[in-house]
Scaffold this motif. Structure first.
Motif, mmCIF file in Angstrom:
data_model
loop_
_atom_site.group_PDB
_atom_site.id
_atom_site.type_symbol
_atom_site.label_atom_id
_atom_site.label_comp_id
_atom_site.label_asym_id
_atom_site.label_seq_id
_atom_site.Cartn_x
_atom_site.Cartn_y
_atom_site.Cartn_z
ATOM 1 N N ALA A 1 5.810 11.552 -56.687
ATOM 2 C CA ALA A 1 5.107 11.724 -55.417
ATOM 3 C C ALA A 1 4.821 10.370 -54.780
ATOM 4 C CB ALA A 1 3.804 12.485 -55.647
ATOM 5 N N ILE A 2 4.366 9.430 -55.586
ATOM 6 C CA ILE A 2 4.071 8.084 -55.078
ATOM 7 C C ILE A 2 5.336 7.427 -54.549
ATOM 8 C CG2 ILE A 2 3.319 5.768 -55.754
ATOM 9 C CD1 ILE A 2 1.385 7.189 -57.736
ATOM 10 N N GLU A 3 6.421 7.551 -55.287
ATOM 11 C CA GLU A 3 7.691 6.951 -54.855
ATOM 12 C C GLU A 3 8.160 7.545 -53.529
ATOM 13 O OE1 GLU A 3 10.341 7.588 -58.099
ATOM 14 O OE2 GLU A 3 9.353 6.119 -59.420
ATOM 15 N N VAL B 1 -0.163 7.016 -50.034
ATOM 16 C CA VAL B 1 0.114 6.417 -51.345
ATOM 17 C C VAL B 1 -1.195 6.161 -52.082
ATOM 18 C CG1 VAL B 1 0.972 4.355 -52.519
ATOM 19 C CG2 VAL B 1 2.320 5.400 -50.685
ATOM 20 N N GLU B 2 -2.179 5.639 -51.357
ATOM 21 C CA GLU B 2 -3.485 5.370 -51.960
ATOM 22 C C GLU B 2 -4.110 6.653 -52.508
ATOM 23 O OE1 GLU B 2 -7.880 3.839 -50.496
ATOM 24 O OE2 GLU B 2 -6.091 2.967 -49.551
ATOM 25 N N LEU B 3 -4.032 7.716 -51.742
ATOM 26 C CA LEU B 3 -4.584 8.999 -52.189
ATOM 27 C C LEU B 3 -3.829 9.533 -53.402
ATOM 28 C CD1 LEU B 3 -5.093 10.697 -48.703
ATOM 29 C CD2 LEU B 3 -6.871 9.781 -50.195
ATOM 30 N N ALA B 4 -2.515 9.400 -53.369
ATOM 31 C CA ALA B 4 -1.702 9.897 -54.478
ATOM 32 C C ALA B 4 -1.980 9.116 -55.763
ATOM 33 C CB ALA B 4 -0.224 9.819 -54.113
ATOM 34 N N ARG B 5 -2.161 7.809 -55.636
ATOM 35 C CA ARG B 5 -2.452 6.992 -56.823
ATOM 36 C C ARG B 5 -3.770 7.425 -57.462
ATOM 37 N NH1 ARG B 5 0.974 2.858 -57.554
ATOM 38 N NH2 ARG B 5 2.119 2.035 -55.749
ATOM 39 N N GLU B 6 -4.756 7.732 -56.639
ATOM 40 C CA GLU B 6 -6.033 8.194 -57.186
ATOM 41 C C GLU B 6 -5.862 9.526 -57.903
ATOM 42 O OE1 GLU B 6 -8.747 8.298 -53.962
ATOM 43 O OE2 GLU B 6 -8.855 6.121 -53.747
ATOM 44 N N HIS B 7 -5.088 10.417 -57.300
ATOM 45 C CA HIS B 7 -4.869 11.726 -57.912
ATOM 46 C C HIS B 7 -4.032 11.599 -59.183
ATOM 47 C CE1 HIS B 7 -4.824 16.126 -57.703
ATOM 48 N NE2 HIS B 7 -3.622 16.050 -58.226
ATOM 49 N N ALA B 8 -3.209 10.561 -59.242
ATOM 50 C CA ALA B 8 -2.315 10.399 -60.393
ATOM 51 C C ALA B 8 -3.092 10.232 -61.693
ATOM 52 C CB ALA B 8 -1.393 9.203 -60.178
ATOM 53 N N ASP B 9 -4.322 9.691 -61.593
ATOM 54 C CA ASP B 9 -5.129 9.484 -62.793
ATOM 55 C C ASP B 9 -5.423 10.793 -63.519
ATOM 56 O OD1 ASP B 9 -5.168 6.812 -62.195
ATOM 57 O OD2 ASP B 9 -7.102 6.875 -61.176
ATOM 58 N N ALA C 1 9.751 22.022 -41.401
ATOM 59 C CA ALA C 1 10.945 21.395 -40.791
ATOM 60 C C ALA C 1 11.064 19.969 -41.311
ATOM 61 C CB ALA C 1 10.884 21.478 -39.276
ATOM 62 N N GLU C 2 11.145 18.983 -40.382
ATOM 63 C CA GLU C 2 11.380 17.596 -40.790
ATOM 64 C C GLU C 2 10.116 16.893 -41.274
ATOM 65 O OE1 GLU C 2 9.516 17.071 -36.841
ATOM 66 O OE2 GLU C 2 10.862 18.552 -37.735
ATOM 67 N N PHE C 3 8.964 17.549 -41.159
ATOM 68 C CA PHE C 3 7.682 16.901 -41.467
ATOM 69 C C PHE C 3 7.161 17.348 -42.830
ATOM 70 C CE2 PHE C 3 2.987 16.889 -41.315
ATOM 71 C CZ PHE C 3 2.785 15.532 -41.103
ATOM 72 N N THR C 4 6.762 16.372 -43.651
ATOM 73 C CA THR C 4 6.194 16.641 -44.972
ATOM 74 C C THR C 4 4.880 15.898 -45.102
ATOM 75 O OG1 THR C 4 8.380 16.920 -45.970
ATOM 76 C CG2 THR C 4 6.544 16.441 -47.457
ATOM 77 N N ASP C 5 3.874 16.585 -45.670
ATOM 78 C CA ASP C 5 2.558 15.951 -45.785
ATOM 79 C C ASP C 5 1.959 16.243 -47.155
ATOM 80 O OD1 ASP C 5 0.321 14.533 -45.136
ATOM 81 O OD2 ASP C 5 -0.309 15.813 -43.484
ATOM 82 N N LEU C 6 1.308 15.232 -47.713
ATOM 83 C CA LEU C 6 0.538 15.376 -48.946
ATOM 84 C C LEU C 6 -0.667 16.257 -48.662
ATOM 85 C CD1 LEU C 6 -0.320 14.233 -51.846
ATOM 86 C CD2 LEU C 6 -1.584 12.515 -50.564
ATOM 87 N N CYS C 7 -0.834 17.335 -49.392
ATOM 88 C CA CYS C 7 -1.923 18.252 -49.063
ATOM 89 C C CYS C 7 -2.146 19.267 -50.175
ATOM 90 C CB CYS C 7 -1.618 18.983 -47.757
ATOM 91 S SG CYS C 7 -3.001 19.947 -47.154
ATOM 92 N N ALA C 8 -3.436 19.622 -50.401
ATOM 93 C CA ALA C 8 -3.778 20.634 -51.403
ATOM 94 C C ALA C 8 -3.735 22.038 -50.828
ATOM 95 C CB ALA C 8 -5.159 20.345 -51.972
ATOM 96 N N GLY C 9 -3.767 22.149 -49.455
ATOM 97 C CA GLY C 9 -3.764 23.465 -48.828
ATOM 98 C C GLY C 9 -5.139 24.105 -48.880
ATOM 99 N N PRO C 10 -5.234 25.411 -48.634
ATOM 100 C CA PRO C 10 -4.135 26.327 -48.294
ATOM 101 C C PRO C 10 -3.748 26.255 -46.820
ATOM 102 C CG PRO C 10 -6.193 27.526 -48.343
ATOM 103 C CD PRO C 10 -6.523 26.120 -48.751
ATOM 104 N N HIS C 11 -2.569 26.857 -46.510
ATOM 105 C CA HIS C 11 -2.045 26.866 -45.151
ATOM 106 C C HIS C 11 -1.497 28.243 -44.808
ATOM 107 C CE1 HIS C 11 -2.306 22.631 -44.042
ATOM 108 N NE2 HIS C 11 -2.001 22.340 -45.291
#
Length: 647
Positions: free
Chosen positions: A144-146, A157-165, A176-186
């Motif tokens: 995810a970080i990569e 990236v900062e948020l993902a690194r914290e969650h990685a712990d 479509a072409e847009f991707t976002d880091l998110c817990a949801g729901p949607h």
């Protein structure tokens, strides 16, 4: 097969792995079209979530708070997708649903202009028309970080690194072409967002810290129907008229100064008078109910805050003076009064016969709120609060808690705010141990005690995980301002930990020394916040007993001024707050001015009034109510003041 219990109590059987959306579709097209999210065994999740065991299922629509949250959260992603299309160089921070809509924070070279917002809004509508499906997927933390690094999204990236712990997979949503880091729901599809409006654009610091980058925050709102949006915009226009930050300045209740600083309002004479009236009312009522007034210092050495735990758990929210280097004394302004009043308790030895012991104080407190959180009188850095701390035996705890709640409800009903509040049972978050003192067993005990009391009192509360004080659970009485932003107005807390830390004891009937139970409480909350809410509640037209000017005396011409002066002297002698408008203006102009000032009563006097030794009275609400003697008017207005009548 699995058994699914639906909201209406009906139980149906489905194959394991059937999604909440499929179940919603089987219940009828109307339910499926209205569905925004699902609640499976009290956990809010996507409609696409499969059900793999016997469960309770609730299909959430826009009418449900959590359904609305999923709806607006999806709208924030559509906003981000539109911005990415129009401004590819923009960097993305966070984009949550909030109480009155949604926002998204962007790192852009220049803040968006009104014209930019129009373009973004139109692009959002284009995205909605395309009917894009949202797809959820998960990645291992490192992958995810990569991916986020390749996307050039440093905040993500900062948020993902914290969650990685935590070592858990990180979820994403793709449209479509847009991707976002998110817990949801949607939502499953963006097409449900039928009516969208971007309402505002402001500055915001990353994570609310002025030392971090300043971002561009875009606010918006969305609805399933255009008519709902129109209704919302109409309410918003009415809210702007009632906004205390605007109306309070126009009515000369308070002002601010850049030279003094943000979050440090100046109460002008009219605003200060209302606060004084509230304070007298509160202190008198508390005295009737057995509270003992204290007056403690505004500051203390760091030693006091270290003992209480504030130094370790609340220091970022305190104003600290000096440093402890080279053995020097370090002081801090008080963010709350509890450790000071504990010293009053420790003034001498205590017996069970001394309990309950109730200390109250009109406390001026200081909290180093983030600059981005400041708002008029709602959130400030120096404020005054009706604070109290009650020491009692375990047997007295429920009765005293009930009395504290009854006092708070009495205040709310008197002010006319009771119908606007809700209750939150604020509990600790066992996953965030650094935020709290005490053991799990202590928290289980104190929260169990509070739950028993609240359930016994039949309080209709919602649970707020992670909202407890660092030393104990709370009952927070919540209220929303005219824009829908929720804040805590009054709080009542159970504290099972600080008495032991401070060595607070009493000798019980059996001769054994024990630690008292402590209740922290406010009876009316923060006076500044209460004033803000009253301005908005009454649109500045305060009840007679609270109005800074209760009567405006309007001589029709200069020759009637002396008569009005005698009327004023009579009313002044009764403690009524009166002003004479002695300007050489037409009476119609004076009446309009008094109406704009929202004065409850106007007294007019001309030749005929003087001849008959009467006055002509106009009421703010009812207009001309006729002639009467000064004594008759005085009886009328005094009865309203004493009864604290509301219009």
């Amino acid at each position: 097969m699995i058994k699914v219990e639906l909201k209406n109590g009906i139980i149906k059987e489905y194959e394991s792995g059937t999604t909440a959306a499929q179940i919603a579709a089987s219940l009828g097209g109307g339910i499926f079209k209205a569905a925004c999210a699902a609640k499976i065994n009290d956990t809010v999740c996507d409609l696409r979530t499969p059900i793999t065991a016997d469960s309770k299922l609730e299909i959430l629509t826009f009418d449900d708070e959590n359904g609305k949250h999923a709806f607006w959260h999806t709208a924030s992603h559509v906003l981000a997708q539109a911005v990415k299309r129009l401004y590819p160089e923009a960097k993305f921070a966070i984009g949550p649903a909030i109480e009155s809509g949604f926002y998204y924070d962007f790192d852009v070279k220049e803040a968006f202009s009104p014209e930019d917002l129009e373009k973004i809004e139109q692009e959002m509508k284009n995205i909605v028309k395309s009917g894009i499906e949202l797809e959820k997927f998960e990645l291992e933390p490192q992958k995810a970080i990569e991916m986020l690094e390749k996307m050039g999204e440093p905040y993500k990236v900062e948020l993902a690194r914290e969650h990685a712990d935590k070592g858990e997979p990180i979820s994403f949503y793709k449209q479509a072409e847009f991707t976002d880091l998110c817990a949801g729901p949607h939502l499953m599809n963006v097409s449900a967002l039928k009516a969208i409006k971007l309402t505002n654009c402001t500055g915001a610091y990353w994570r609310g810290d002025a030392n971090n980058a300043q971002l561009c925050r875009v606010y918006g709102v969305a609805f399933p129907k255009a008519s709902m949006l129109e209704e919302h915009l109409t309410r918003l226009e009415e809210a702007k008229k009632r906004d205390h930050n605007k109306l309070g300045r126009e009515l000369e209740l308070f002002t601010t100064s850049d030279l003094i600083g943000q979050g440090l309002p100046i109460l002008l004479p009219k605003g200060a008078r209302i606060i004084q009236l509230l304070q007298r009312f509160v202190e008198d009522e508390e005295q009737k109910r057995g509270w003992l007034l204290t007056k403690t210092p505004y500051m203390a050495k760091s030693d006091l805050y270290k003992l209480s735990g504030h130094w370790d758990h609340y220091q970022d929210g305190m104003f600290v003076m000096g440093s402890e280097e080279d053995g020097k004394e370090c002081f801090a302004l008080r963010p709350m009064t509890c450790p000071f009043q504990y010293q009053a308790y420790l003034n001498r030895g205590r017996s069970y016969r001394d309990l309950p012991l109730r200390y109250n104080e009109t406390s001026t407190l200081f909290r180093n709120e983030a600059s981005g959180e400041m708002h008029g009188l709602i959130r400030v850095r120096q404020f005054t609060i009706s604070e109290g701390h009650l020491m009692c035996t375990p047997e007295q705890l429920e009765g005293e808690f009930k009395s504290c709640l009854e006092l708070a409800i009495f205040m709310l009903k008197t002010l006319g705010l009771y119908e606007d509040v809700s209750y939150r049972f604020s509990q600790w978050d066992p996953e965030d141990r650094e935020k709290y003192i005490g053991t799990k067993e202590q928290w289980d005990e104190s929260q169990g005690m509070m739950k028993k009391i609240l359930d016994h009192l039949e309080i209709p509360y919602k649970v707020g995980i992670g909202e407890a004080a660092f030393y104990g659970p709370k009952l927070d009485i919540q209220i929303k301002n005219v824009f829908g932003k929720e804040d805590t107005l009054i709080t009542i807390q159970i504290d099972q930990m600080l008495a032991e830390k401070f060595g607070m004891e009493y000798v019980d009937k059996d001769g054994v020394k024990k630690n008292p139970c402590i209740i922290h409480r406010t009876s009316i909350g923060c006076y500044e916040r209460t004033l803000a809410l009253l301005i908005e509640k009454y649109a500045g037209a305060f009840p007679v007993w609270l109005a800074p000017v209760q009567v405006k005396l309007l001589p029709i011409s200069d020759r009637h001024y002396d008569y009005m002066l005698k009327v004023k002297e009579k009313l002044d002698s009764l403690g009524l707050r009166c002003e004479i408008d002695g300007r050489s203006e037409k009476i119609g102009y004076k009446i309009r001015e008094a109406q704009l000032e929202k004065v409850p009563y106007m007294i007019l006097a001309g030749d005929k009034d003087i001849e008959s030794n009467v006055i002509s009275v106009r009421a703010r609400k009812d207009g001309d109510i006729g002639s009467m003697t000064v004594e008759e008017f005085a009886d009328k207005i005094m009865s309203e003041v004493i009864s604290k009548k509301r219009d």
